[in-house]
Design a protein around this motif. Structure first.
Motif, short mmCIF file in Angstrom:
data_model
loop_
_atom_site.label_atom_id
_atom_site.label_comp_id
_atom_site.label_asym_id
_atom_site.label_seq_id
_atom_site.Cartn_x
_atom_site.Cartn_y
_atom_site.Cartn_z
N GLY A 227 0.80 -1.22 0.00
CA GLY A 227 0.00 0.00 0.00
C GLY A 227 0.84 1.27 0.00
O GLY A 227 2.02 1.26 0.36
N CYS A 228 0.21 2.34 -0.41
CA CYS A 228 0.83 3.66 -0.36
C CYS A 228 -0.13 4.63 0.29
O CYS A 228 -1.34 4.38 0.38
CB CYS A 228 1.25 4.13 -1.75
SG CYS A 228 -0.04 4.05 -3.01
N PHE A 229 0.41 5.74 0.75
CA PHE A 229 -0.36 6.67 1.57
C PHE A 229 -0.26 8.07 1.00
O PHE A 229 0.83 8.53 0.65
CB PHE A 229 0.16 6.65 3.01
CG PHE A 229 0.08 5.29 3.64
CD1 PHE A 229 -1.00 4.93 4.44
CD2 PHE A 229 1.07 4.34 3.42
CE1 PHE A 229 -1.09 3.67 5.01
CE2 PHE A 229 1.00 3.08 3.98
CZ PHE A 229 -0.08 2.73 4.77
N THR A 230 -1.40 8.75 0.91
CA THR A 230 -1.43 10.12 0.41
C THR A 230 -2.06 11.03 1.45
O THR A 230 -2.77 10.59 2.35
CB THR A 230 -2.23 10.22 -0.91
OG1 THR A 230 -3.57 9.73 -0.70
CG2 THR A 230 -1.56 9.42 -2.01
N GLY A 231 -1.80 12.32 1.31
CA GLY A 231 -2.25 13.30 2.28
C GLY A 231 -1.05 13.91 2.98
O GLY A 231 0.10 13.55 2.73
N HIS A 232 -1.30 14.85 3.88
CA HIS A 232 -0.22 15.53 4.59
C HIS A 232 0.55 14.53 5.46
O HIS A 232 -0.02 13.86 6.31
CB HIS A 232 -0.78 16.63 5.49
CG HIS A 232 0.28 17.40 6.22
ND1 HIS A 232 1.17 18.22 5.57
CD2 HIS A 232 0.61 17.44 7.54
CE1 HIS A 232 1.99 18.76 6.45
NE2 HIS A 232 1.66 18.30 7.65
N GLY A 233 1.85 14.39 5.18
CA GLY A 233 2.67 13.41 5.88
C GLY A 233 2.73 12.07 5.17
O GLY A 233 3.36 11.13 5.65
N GLY A 234 2.08 11.98 3.98
CA GLY A 234 2.06 10.74 3.23
C GLY A 234 3.11 10.75 2.13
O GLY A 234 4.22 11.26 2.30
N GLY A 235 2.75 10.16 0.98
CA GLY A 235 3.70 10.07 -0.11
C GLY A 235 4.69 8.93 0.05
O GLY A 235 5.72 8.91 -0.63
N TYR A 236 4.38 7.98 0.91
CA TYR A 236 5.28 6.85 1.11
C TYR A 236 4.57 5.53 0.85
O TYR A 236 3.34 5.47 0.77
CB TYR A 236 5.89 6.88 2.51
CG TYR A 236 4.93 6.70 3.67
CD1 TYR A 236 4.64 5.43 4.18
CD2 TYR A 236 4.34 7.80 4.29
CE1 TYR A 236 3.79 5.27 5.26
CE2 TYR A 236 3.49 7.66 5.37
CZ TYR A 236 3.22 6.39 5.86
OH TYR A 236 2.36 6.23 6.93
N SER A 237 5.36 4.47 0.70
CA SER A 237 4.83 3.14 0.37
C SER A 237 5.42 2.09 1.31
O SER A 237 6.58 2.20 1.72
CB SER A 237 5.18 2.76 -1.07
OG SER A 237 4.78 3.76 -1.98
N ILE A 238 4.61 1.07 1.61
CA ILE A 238 5.05 -0.05 2.45
C ILE A 238 4.64 -1.35 1.79
O ILE A 238 3.50 -1.49 1.32
CB ILE A 238 4.42 0.02 3.86
CG1 ILE A 238 4.80 1.31 4.58
CG2 ILE A 238 4.86 -1.19 4.70
CD1 ILE A 238 4.10 1.49 5.93
N VAL A 239 5.55 -2.32 1.77
CA VAL A 239 5.26 -3.67 1.29
C VAL A 239 5.70 -4.66 2.36
O VAL A 239 6.84 -4.58 2.84
CB VAL A 239 6.01 -3.97 -0.03
CG1 VAL A 239 5.88 -5.45 -0.39
CG2 VAL A 239 5.48 -3.09 -1.16
N VAL A 240 4.79 -5.55 2.75
CA VAL A 240 5.14 -6.64 3.66
C VAL A 240 4.63 -7.94 3.05
O VAL A 240 3.43 -8.11 2.87
CB VAL A 240 4.55 -6.45 5.08
CG1 VAL A 240 5.06 -7.57 6.00
CG2 VAL A 240 4.90 -5.09 5.66
N LEU A 241 5.56 -8.82 2.71
CA LEU A 241 5.23 -10.13 2.14
C LEU A 241 5.62 -11.21 3.15
O LEU A 241 6.70 -11.13 3.75
CB LEU A 241 5.99 -10.36 0.83
CG LEU A 241 5.92 -9.25 -0.22
CD1 LEU A 241 6.78 -9.61 -1.43
CD2 LEU A 241 4.49 -8.97 -0.65
N THR A 242 4.75 -12.20 3.35
CA THR A 242 5.05 -13.25 4.33
C THR A 242 4.59 -14.62 3.84
O THR A 242 3.68 -14.74 3.02
CB THR A 242 4.37 -12.98 5.69
OG1 THR A 242 2.97 -13.32 5.60
CG2 THR A 242 4.50 -11.54 6.13
N GLN A 243 5.25 -15.64 4.36
CA GLN A 243 4.80 -17.02 4.17
C GLN A 243 5.22 -17.83 5.40
O GLN A 243 5.74 -17.27 6.37
CB GLN A 243 5.39 -17.64 2.90
CG GLN A 243 6.89 -17.73 2.85
CD GLN A 243 7.40 -18.26 1.51
OE1 GLN A 243 6.72 -18.20 0.50
NE2 GLN A 243 8.62 -18.76 1.50
N ASP A 244 4.94 -19.14 5.39
CA ASP A 244 5.19 -20.01 6.55
C ASP A 244 4.31 -19.64 7.73
O ASP A 244 4.67 -19.91 8.88
CB ASP A 244 6.68 -19.98 6.95
CG ASP A 244 7.58 -20.49 5.85
OD1 ASP A 244 7.30 -21.59 5.33
OD2 ASP A 244 8.55 -19.80 5.49
#
Length: 306
Positions: A237-254
């Motif tokens: 996901g990515c985030f917009t708005g004041h203080g946003g403009g960044y992206s996070i990816v978390v992938l998991t298994q097991d």
């Protein structure tokens, strides 16, 4: 003579100690270098440590990537590890169709619009399969090439959920949606972000956890169990708005179960969002279980040929 021998031993111990100290210190330094920022090194060190702490004690195998241009922060944990994509590949399908329409100098058809909305907002698999078939591997690969997603490998035949993805490639995809580029037009990017902001409540778990409530989260999740490596639980996901403009990816298994994997993802996302928005007065809470949790997002044949 005895004094000389003693002095020789002391010097030898000092030399050995001097040689060992940097060797022993190296693993700790490498372990803390998940995140980097030349302009905000203290923030990078804090986020690195918090990601490690959030994952400590969990059996989930994870890969994490973060891109926060406003503070010059990038993070990568297990960036070369591949995962079955499950439904997060639907954002790639979305991007590929938007690019194809641009190449053909046309608007999306009514059927395409309906399928894209169903595929992104409620993770409809029939819609994803129809769009995957419409695009074909050629158009999908063309988009990957343009996006620079060189480590993503499309799933065989119609098995889009077995596309092999990495966390850094998914960050590249999210950056295409946030930042002006030559791959997607401003209208295409706005349309994709709009759909990803409309994901239904039962599927809005994951990377929004801990984010400032004033931000808009644009997300897509995937959840898929297989005979090996348990449940794949992913959130991008990515985030917009004041203080946003960044992206996070978390992938998991097991993961032994869907809820367990979601807990792992949200624990990691919570500390990242907190560190990137330390002054937030209200935060998005971690999602609570829904009755639909535990139902696989899609069905994959026990044996996959090709």
């Amino acid at each position: 003579m005895d004094c000389a021998r003693k002095l020789s031993r002391v010097v030898g111990v000092i030399v050995v100690a001097a040689l060992l100290i940097p060797v022993l210190a190296r693993p700790a330094s490498a372990a803390s270098a998940i995140c980097r920022s030349s302009s905000h090194p203290a923030l990078a060190a804090r986020v690195s440590g918090d990601i490690q702490a959030a994952h400590r004690g969990r059996v989930s195998s994870v890969a994490v990537a973060v891109n926060a241009p406003a503070v010059g922060l990038t993070c990568s944990l297990n960036g070369s590890r591949h995962f079955d994509s499950a439904s997060v590949v639907k954002v790639t399908i979305l991007g590929a169709l938007l690019r194809k329409a641009l190449d053909q100098h046309r608007f999306l058809t009514g059927t395409e619009v309906a399928r894209l909305r169903a595929m992104i907002t409620r993770s409809d698999n029939a819609a994803a399969s129809a769009l995957w078939a419409e695009l074909g591997h050629g158009a999908l690969q063309h988009f990957l090439n343009l996006a620079g997603m060189t480590h993503t490998v499309l799933g065989p035949g119609g098995l889009w959920g077995l596309t092999q993805i990495t966390a850094p490639d998914e960050i590249l995809l999210l950056r295409l949606l946030l930042k002006p580029n030559a791959v997607l037009s401003p209208n295409s990017r706005s349309y994709a972000l709009h759909l990803m902001a409309q994901v239904i409540p039962s599927q809005r778990w994951g990377v929004p956890a801990g984010a400032s409530a004033s931000l808009t989260a644009h997300i897509k999740n995937g959840w898929l169990p297989r005979a090996t490596h348990g449940w794949r639980i992913h959130s991008i996901g990515c985030f917009t708005g004041h203080g946003g403009g960044y992206s996070i990816v978390v992938l998991t298994q097991d993961n032994p179960g869907m809820s367990y994997g979601i807990t792992t993802v949200q624990a990691i996302a919570r500390v990242i969002n907190r560190d990137l928005n330390p002054g937030a007065t209200a935060r998005v809470p971690a999602s609570r279980p829904y009755p639909s949790w535990g139902t696989p997002d899609e069905r994959i044949p026990a044996r996959v040929d090709g």
